[in-house]
Motif scaffolding. Structure first.
Motif, PDB file in Angstrom:
ATOM      1  N   MET A   1       0.830  -1.230   0.009  1.00  0.00           N
ATOM      2  CA  MET A   1      -0.063   0.092   0.008  1.00  0.00           C
ATOM      3  C   MET A   1       0.834   1.327  -0.123  1.00  0.00           C
ATOM      4  O   MET A   1       0.236   2.148  -0.760  1.00  0.00           O
ATOM      5  CB  MET A   1      -1.011  -0.008   1.411  1.00  0.00           C
ATOM      6  N   VAL A   2       2.121   1.152   0.480  1.00  0.00           N
ATOM      7  CA  VAL A   2       2.980   2.325   0.821  1.00  0.00           C
ATOM      8  C   VAL A   2       3.614   2.664  -0.651  1.00  0.00           C
ATOM      9  O   VAL A   2       3.431   3.853  -0.925  1.00  0.00           O
ATOM     10  CB  VAL A   2       3.992   2.256   1.961  1.00  0.00           C
ATOM     11  N   HIS A   3       3.680   1.971  -1.360  1.00  0.00           N
ATOM     12  CA  HIS A   3       4.193   2.171  -2.656  1.00  0.00           C
ATOM     13  C   HIS A   3       3.289   2.906  -3.464  1.00  0.00           C
ATOM     14  O   HIS A   3       3.396   4.073  -4.329  1.00  0.00           O
ATOM     15  CB  HIS A   3       4.784   0.964  -3.606  1.00  0.00           C
ATOM     16  N   THR A   4       1.705   2.442  -3.433  1.00  0.00           N
ATOM     17  CA  THR A   4       0.995   2.972  -4.200  1.00  0.00           C
ATOM     18  C   THR A   4       0.558   4.249  -3.744  1.00  0.00           C
ATOM     19  O   THR A   4       0.425   5.265  -4.451  1.00  0.00           O
ATOM     20  CB  THR A   4      -0.455   2.142  -4.081  1.00  0.00           C
ATOM     21  N   ALA A   5       0.534   4.550  -2.296  1.00  0.00           N
ATOM     22  CA  ALA A   5       0.309   5.881  -1.774  1.00  0.00           C
ATOM     23  C   ALA A   5       1.436   7.031  -2.429  1.00  0.00           C
ATOM     24  O   ALA A   5       1.175   8.090  -2.593  1.00  0.00           O
ATOM     25  CB  ALA A   5       0.153   5.574  -0.062  1.00  0.00           C
ATOM     26  N   CYS A   6       2.584   6.366  -2.189  1.00  0.00           N
ATOM     27  CA  CYS A   6       3.766   7.240  -2.668  1.00  0.00           C
ATOM     28  C   CYS A   6       3.668   7.755  -4.056  1.00  0.00           C
ATOM     29  O   CYS A   6       3.545   8.971  -4.429  1.00  0.00           O
ATOM     30  CB  CYS A   6       5.153   6.510  -2.682  1.00  0.00           C
ATOM     31  N   GLU A   7       2.950   6.714  -4.928  1.00  0.00           N
ATOM     32  CA  GLU A   7       2.864   7.188  -6.603  1.00  0.00           C
ATOM     33  C   GLU A   7       1.453   7.983  -6.475  1.00  0.00           C
ATOM     34  O   GLU A   7       1.613   8.949  -7.293  1.00  0.00           O
ATOM     35  CB  GLU A   7       2.388   5.953  -7.301  1.00  0.00           C
ATOM     36  N   MET A   8       0.519   8.112  -5.724  1.00  0.00           N
ATOM     37  CA  MET A   8      -0.572   8.868  -5.630  1.00  0.00           C
ATOM     38  C   MET A   8      -0.332  10.179  -5.253  1.00  0.00           C
ATOM     39  O   MET A   8      -0.699  11.124  -5.895  1.00  0.00           O
ATOM     40  CB  MET A   8      -1.798   8.240  -5.101  1.00  0.00           C
ATOM     41  N   MET A   9       0.675  10.299  -4.385  1.00  0.00           N
ATOM     42  CA  MET A   9       1.004  11.560  -4.110  1.00  0.00           C
ATOM     43  C   MET A   9       1.808  12.178  -4.807  1.00  0.00           C
ATOM     44  O   MET A   9       1.775  13.583  -5.152  1.00  0.00           O
ATOM     45  CB  MET A   9       1.664  11.319  -2.517  1.00  0.00           C
ATOM     46  N   TRP A  10       2.800  11.631  -5.493  1.00  0.00           N
ATOM     47  CA  TRP A  10       3.525  11.964  -6.418  1.00  0.00           C
ATOM     48  C   TRP A  10       2.565  12.656  -7.558  1.00  0.00           C
ATOM     49  O   TRP A  10       3.081  13.644  -8.151  1.00  0.00           O
ATOM     50  CB  TRP A  10       4.714  11.018  -6.940  1.00  0.00           C
ATOM     51  N   LEU A  11       1.660  11.550  -8.210  1.00  0.00           N
ATOM     52  CA  LEU A  11       0.937  12.083  -9.105  1.00  0.00           C
ATOM     53  C   LEU A  11       0.171  13.261  -9.069  1.00  0.00           C
ATOM     54  O   LEU A  11       0.007  14.222  -9.658  1.00  0.00           O
ATOM     55  CB  LEU A  11       0.064  11.213  -9.595  1.00  0.00           C
ATOM     56  N   LYS A  12      -0.262  13.492  -7.682  1.00  0.00           N
ATOM     57  CA  LYS A  12      -1.139  14.533  -7.237  1.00  0.00           C
ATOM     58  C   LYS A  12      -0.174  16.065  -7.415  1.00  0.00           C
ATOM     59  O   LYS A  12      -0.738  16.939  -7.718  1.00  0.00           O
ATOM     60  CB  LYS A  12      -1.661  14.491  -5.887  1.00  0.00           C
ATOM     61  N   MET A  13       1.090  15.787  -6.847  1.00  0.00           N
ATOM     62  CA  MET A  13       1.778  16.984  -6.703  1.00  0.00           C
ATOM     63  C   MET A  13       2.319  17.266  -8.283  1.00  0.00           C
ATOM     64  O   MET A  13       2.318  18.431  -8.654  1.00  0.00           O
ATOM     65  CB  MET A  13       3.153  16.606  -6.011  1.00  0.00           C
ATOM     66  N   LEU A  14       2.687  16.493  -9.280  1.00  0.00           N
ATOM     67  CA  LEU A  14       2.580  16.666 -10.629  1.00  0.00           C
ATOM     68  C   LEU A  14       1.533  17.256 -11.016  1.00  0.00           C
ATOM     69  O   LEU A  14       1.709  18.270 -12.013  1.00  0.00           O
ATOM     70  CB  LEU A  14       3.200  15.231 -11.292  1.00  0.00           C
ATOM     71  N   MET A  15       0.414  16.873 -11.011  1.00  0.00           N
ATOM     72  CA  MET A  15      -0.890  17.641 -11.597  1.00  0.00           C
ATOM     73  C   MET A  15      -0.903  18.905 -10.984  1.00  0.00           C
ATOM     74  O   MET A  15      -1.255  19.945 -11.738  1.00  0.00           O
ATOM     75  CB  MET A  15      -2.117  16.743 -11.213  1.00  0.00           C
ATOM     76  N   GLU A  16      -0.491  19.253  -9.419  1.00  0.00           N
ATOM     77  CA  GLU A  16      -0.540  20.701  -9.167  1.00  0.00           C
ATOM     78  C   GLU A  16       0.518  21.430  -9.726  1.00  0.00           C
ATOM     79  O   GLU A  16       0.134  22.702 -10.153  1.00  0.00           O
ATOM     80  CB  GLU A  16      -0.312  20.689  -7.642  1.00  0.00           C
ATOM     81  N   ASP A  17       1.739  21.024 -10.138  1.00  0.00           N
ATOM     82  CA  ASP A  17       2.591  21.720 -10.931  1.00  0.00           C
ATOM     83  C   ASP A  17       2.231  22.212 -12.321  1.00  0.00           C
ATOM     84  O   ASP A  17       2.594  23.217 -12.830  1.00  0.00           O
ATOM     85  CB  ASP A  17       4.026  20.893 -10.991  1.00  0.00           C
ATOM     86  N   PHE A  18       1.319  21.211 -12.739  1.00  0.00           N
ATOM     87  CA  PHE A  18       0.605  21.642 -14.111  1.00  0.00           C
ATOM     88  C   PHE A  18      -0.636  22.476 -14.075  1.00  0.00           C
ATOM     89  O   PHE A  18      -1.251  22.816 -15.123  1.00  0.00           O
ATOM     90  CB  PHE A  18       0.116  20.274 -14.799  1.00  0.00           C
ATOM     91  N   GLY A  19      -0.971  22.909 -12.920  1.00  0.00           N
ATOM     92  CA  GLY A  19      -1.981  23.625 -12.445  1.00  0.00           C
ATOM     93  C   GLY A  19      -3.349  23.225 -12.364  1.00  0.00           C
ATOM     94  O   GLY A  19      -4.547  23.950 -12.274  1.00  0.00           O
ATOM     95  N   VAL A  20      -3.523  21.870 -12.207  1.00  0.00           N
ATOM     96  CA  VAL A  20      -4.526  20.983 -11.846  1.00  0.00           C
ATOM     97  C   VAL A  20      -4.872  20.804 -10.444  1.00  0.00           C
ATOM     98  O   VAL A  20      -3.971  20.187 -10.029  1.00  0.00           O
ATOM     99  CB  VAL A  20      -4.726  19.855 -12.460  1.00  0.00           C
ATOM    100  N   GLN A  21      -5.838  21.271  -9.742  1.00  0.00           N
ATOM    101  CA  GLN A  21      -5.989  21.262  -8.388  1.00  0.00           C
ATOM    102  C   GLN A  21      -7.015  20.182  -8.034  1.00  0.00           C
ATOM    103  O   GLN A  21      -8.231  20.011  -8.825  1.00  0.00           O
ATOM    104  CB  GLN A  21      -6.492  22.396  -7.864  1.00  0.00           C
ATOM    105  N   TYR A  22      -6.732  19.120  -7.260  1.00  0.00           N
ATOM    106  CA  TYR A  22      -7.632  18.056  -6.854  1.00  0.00           C
ATOM    107  C   TYR A  22      -7.437  17.909  -5.601  1.00  0.00           C
ATOM    108  O   TYR A  22      -6.648  17.602  -4.820  1.00  0.00           O
ATOM    109  CB  TYR A  22      -6.948  16.583  -7.537  1.00  0.00           C
ATOM    110  N   THR A  23      -8.704  18.410  -5.071  1.00  0.00           N
ATOM    111  CA  THR A  23      -8.879  18.572  -3.651  1.00  0.00           C
ATOM    112  C   THR A  23      -9.711  17.379  -2.888  1.00  0.00           C
ATOM    113  O   THR A  23      -9.437  17.280  -1.433  1.00  0.00           O
ATOM    114  CB  THR A  23      -9.658  19.946  -3.413  1.00  0.00           C
TER     115      THR A  23
END
Length: 107
Positions: A1-23
């Protein structure tokens, strides 16, 4: 679960860098109810003392609202297609859900 959680958090930060907010919390589907309970329950139990830092990372992500861990029944796990030996009907059902086609089937 931890690897998936890390990937999900990384994707969220990447999307925020592109200007996409996911709240809203990102769902991480799991068929193990014990893992879901340990990840979402902040109380430390005797039976979970062998759990390492990984569990605390996932628990912090759940408690902060970054991810949520809804239960998925084992019958709905598409990954079983790649990780388990299945009967023909179950195999074909999962292949259809993934949109996989038999390239060797006669046309």
């Amino acid at each position: 679960m931890v690897h998936t959680a890390c990937e999900m958090m990384w994707l969220k930060m990447l999307m925020e860098d592109f200007g996409v907010q996911y709240t809203i919390p990102m769902p991480m589907y799991c068929d193990n109810q014990a893992a879901i309970y340990i990840a979402s329950n902040p109380v430390f139990h005797e039976r979970t003392k062998h759990v390492e830092v990984d569990c605390h990372f996932v628990r912090d992500a759940v408690m902060s609202g970054v991810i949520c861990t809804p239960h998925t029944s084992s019958a709905e796990q598409l990954a079983d297609l790649f990780t388990k030996s299945l009967g023909a009907s179950r195999f074909l059902s999962l292949c259809n859900k993934l949109g996989m086609l038999d390239i060797f089937a006669p046309a």
